[in-house]
Design an enzyme around this catalytic site. Structure first.
Site, short mmCIF file in Angstrom:
data_model
loop_
_atom_site.label_atom_id
_atom_site.label_comp_id
_atom_site.label_asym_id
_atom_site.label_seq_id
_atom_site.Cartn_x
_atom_site.Cartn_y
_atom_site.Cartn_z
N ASP A 205 43.98 37.26 34.47
CA ASP A 205 44.18 38.30 35.47
C ASP A 205 42.85 38.73 36.09
O ASP A 205 41.81 38.73 35.43
CB ASP A 205 44.85 39.52 34.83
CG ASP A 205 44.99 40.67 35.79
OD1 ASP A 205 45.81 40.55 36.72
OD2 ASP A 205 44.26 41.68 35.64
N GLU B 86 44.19 34.02 38.56
CA GLU B 86 44.64 34.91 39.64
C GLU B 86 43.40 35.23 40.47
O GLU B 86 42.59 36.06 40.09
CB GLU B 86 45.25 36.19 39.06
CG GLU B 86 45.90 37.03 40.14
CD GLU B 86 45.73 38.53 39.94
OE1 GLU B 86 46.54 39.27 40.52
OE2 GLU B 86 44.79 38.95 39.25
#
Length: 705
Positions: free
Chosen positions: A364, A418
């Site tokens: 993330d 991401e």
């Protein structure tokens, strides 16, 4: 670690020479040595040539750091064992040992149920080295499984209760809401039923999910509920991987799991570690890979629960000064330049893979890690934006080492970044000069669909724009394409189905209701998903429930909604009710996933554009022996529409216009389509494929000869 990119020649080259006549010898060698072979990333992209020094420097930096870290351990896998040393462990003879790294501490005492939450000399740790490692050894009966505990850490000028950095079980008291570590050592270890799982992910089809909100009841779902009730749905839907959010423990449920406090502890909200293992085991039994959404981009600021001031300083794990706090996320930023932080984070990757058998990670917030400004307010319009000295080369080094470690532990592991800036090389192998991710999220695609739905009339949807957006990517890097993830479903945003239908979905989703807004929404929902999936060059992702057009938004319990769980759940009953149109969308999603997953290495087949005409709003392209045809026109149907395709016979294998998917049945799926030769195009190996194309529909044909 260097904070600036370093060239592989000059000083960097000198440091690798072992000679007594270092300076003189190196100068001679520099003149005679042939030009060093370019890294593949530079050979494959000539536009990177002006930045070769930075690209090669970052690559050399990672190799140098790896060599430095493994000088004694021998390998990254052997280095990444902090979790086996620090924290609380049961020894072979039944005794216990506890260790913590707290260099600024002047004393460290365990306190808990076993001491009446009082400080006792018996539970005081001893500092065992100058580096700041504290150790405590206890008899077998001094602590027991299930007991709660914390550390009381003292430092010059203060003290405080802290949860150990390597705690593997952290629970919250229902009455006081206080978090504590919990001794976790059941009498018997979990017995895995499925060893040596190898995922079949070509193509990779991801079902993004959240354990706590996966249930239908208003409350927090559990690992067991997910395993028993949701996992079978995912298997039936045809997805071959689940990407689970919010696994690492986090104090605030509404953070969606992105403000992590305890990096080695699976969230106790959802159940026990053994129940999480049973879920992973069951997924493997169903042939489904399990990807963990891992958060190494930042940490929660909470000091009592997290790492913020574990030893009294604010910089034990985090950067100093203005770089310590993330300006947009109200969180703390790891100092990736510290070996101890690398030890912590790399060990964290290994821990989740070994202890829970996760098949990989979706990292993330990678963009936030890569840049000193976290990518905030930056357009990234040229290559210079990736090599202008504003990049955190410490973070780049960490990500490179993390990928090397993960793939050394499991060569079938899956890593996804991401990342929205588009930094070159992110999803290239380390040996090629990249950071080693297998995939990067194609974050521009959902933004494109949202912008289209918000700003363009149906008659202004242009196939040239759609095709370019879906296929515009680096040829040497794989991506995960998606229409919408959890990001597009949160309060303050809207899912695709809600943008298309809005409040009419509350009143007009019965199958016998012919509301035109709903009909348009269902038609475009299917087309948008099909064209996105059909153009993948790596994988495809769907957030749970969106395959059937789950209504409304995601809103976790908070003061503003009266701490309600009404919107923090999934209404599975909607898709189970055959009288509702949600079943149409789910059945179509199943059909398109089955079609694509039935073609081995579909994602690697070239996307061959056959036809695009903005005036007609028609797009056609071919992959393997499948031809995908889209008519985005809202009101024009075409009879005998000609598309240039390889000569042969074609049969319809899927159409959005099928009544079984909520269409009108205007396409005769039994008809064989024979191409017609044209002398003008014969030299190019294509013929006319003439089709009936209903307005606002798509079809897939398979070439049989």
């Amino acid at each position: 670690m260097s904070t600036k990119p370093k060239a592989t020649g000059g000083v960097a080259a000198k440091s690798r020479k072992k000679t007594d006549k270092k300076e003189c010898t190196d100068k001679v060698q520099a003149k005679k040595a042939p030009r060093k072979k370019l890294l593949p990333i530079l050979r494959n992209d000539p536009w990177l040539e002006p930045y070769a020094e930075a690209v090669e420097g970052r690559h050399a930096d990672a190799l140098r750091k790896e060599k430095e870290l493994t000088k004694e351990a021998g390998s990254l896998a052997d280095f990444a064992n902090a979790h086996n040393y620090f924290g609380l462990h049961r020894c072979a003879n039944g005794s216990w040992v506890f260790r913590e790294w707290a260099p600024n501490a002047t004393s460290l005492v365990l306190t808990g149920d076993f001491s009446g939450w009082q400080q006792q000399l018996k539970y005081a740790a001893t500092r065992i080295d100058d580096h700041g490692v504290w150790e405590l050894r206890l008899a077998p009966d001094d602590i027991r499984h299930g007991q709660l505990y914390k550390m009381i850490v003292s430092w010059p000028g203060g003290s405080g209760e802290r949860i150990p950095a390597y705690a593997t079980r952290v629970v919250q008291d229902e009455k006081t809401a206080i978090f504590s570590a919990q001794v976790w050592h059941p009498d018997s270890a979990y017995e895995w039923q499925h060893d040596n799982f190898v995922p079949d992910t070509k193509p990779l089809l991801i079902y993004e999910c959240h354990i706590g909100m996966a249930q239908e009841r208003e409350g927090v779902g559990t690992y067991d509920e997910f395993r028993e009730l949701v996992l079978p749905r995912i298997a039936a839907d045809g997805y071959n991987a689940i990407q689970i959010m919010a696994i690492q423990e986090h104090p605030y449920y509404g953070s969606f799991g992105y403000h992590v406090s305890n990096f080695f502890a699976p969230s106790s909200r959802f159940g026990t570690p053994e129940q999480l293992k049973a879920l992973v085991d069951a997924a493997h039994a169903a042939g489904i890979a399990v990807i963990m959404d891992i958060v190494h981009s930042h940490a929660v600021k909470n000091e009592a629960e997290g790492l913020g001031r574990l030893d009294g300083t604010g910089t034990q794990y985090f950067y100093q000064g203005a770089r310590r706090e993330h300006p947009a996320w109200d969180s703390l930023c790891f100092d990736y330049g510290k070996d101890e932080v690398l030890h912590f984070l790399l060990s964290n990757c290994k821990y989740w893979m070994e202890e829970f058998r996760f098949d990989g990670f979706r990292f993330d917030g990678v963009t936030s890690m890569l840049y000193y400004n976290h990518g905030l307010g930056q357009a990234f319009g040229s290559y210079g934006d990736y090599y202008n000295g504003a990049q955190d080369t410490n973070a780049i080094c960490y990500l490179t080492l993390a990928n090397k470690l993960i793939h050394s532990l499991n060569r079938h592991a899956i890593t996804i970044a991401e990342e929205m800036s588009g930094m070159p090389g992110l999803a290239l192998p380390v040996a090629d000069g990249g950071m080693g991710f297998d995939y990067r999220m194609a974050m521009g695609i959902p933004d494109y669909w949202i912008k289209t739905l918000k700003e363009k009339k149906d008659e202004d949807w242009h196939p040239t724009s759609i095709f370019w957006e879906l296929t515009n990517r680096r040829a040497d890097e794989k991506t995960i394409s998606y229409v919408e993830s959890h990001d597009q479903a949160l309060v303050g945003d809207k899912t695709v189905i809600f943008r298309l239908i809005d409040d009419k979905m509350y009143w007009h989703m019965m199958k016998d209701d012919d509301d035109m807004t709903v009909a348009r929404g269902i038609a475009l929902h299917k087309m948008i998903r099909l064209v996105t999936l059909a153009t993948i060059n790596g994988g495809y992702l769907n957030f749970m429930g969106n395959e059937f057009g789950h209504p409304e938004w995601i809103d976790f319990p908070r003061e503003g909604n009266g701490w309600s769980y009404k919107y923090a759940r999934r209404q599975w009953n909607l898709v189970d009710r055959e009288e509702l149109k949600y079943a149409y969308l789910n059945d179509f999603d199943n059909a398109m996933v089955q079609l694509v997953s039935g073609v081995h290495n579909f994602q690697a087949l070239p996307v061959r554009k056959l036809w695009e005409k903005d005036d007609d709003q028609v797009l056609a392209f071919m992959r393997g022996n499948l031809v995908f045809v889209f008519n985005f026109s809202p009101d024009k149907s075409y009879d005998g529409y000609g598309i240039l395709a390889p000569g042969g016979t074609y049969r319809t294998v899927l159409t959005t216009d099928s009544p079984s998917f909520g269409g009108y049945g205007n396409v005769d799926e039994k008809v064989r389509h024979l191409t017609q030769s044209d002398p003008l195009y014969a030299p190019h190996g294509v013929e006319w494929l003439r089709l009936y194309l209903p307005a606002r529909s798509a079809m897939v044909l398979r070439k049989s000869r």
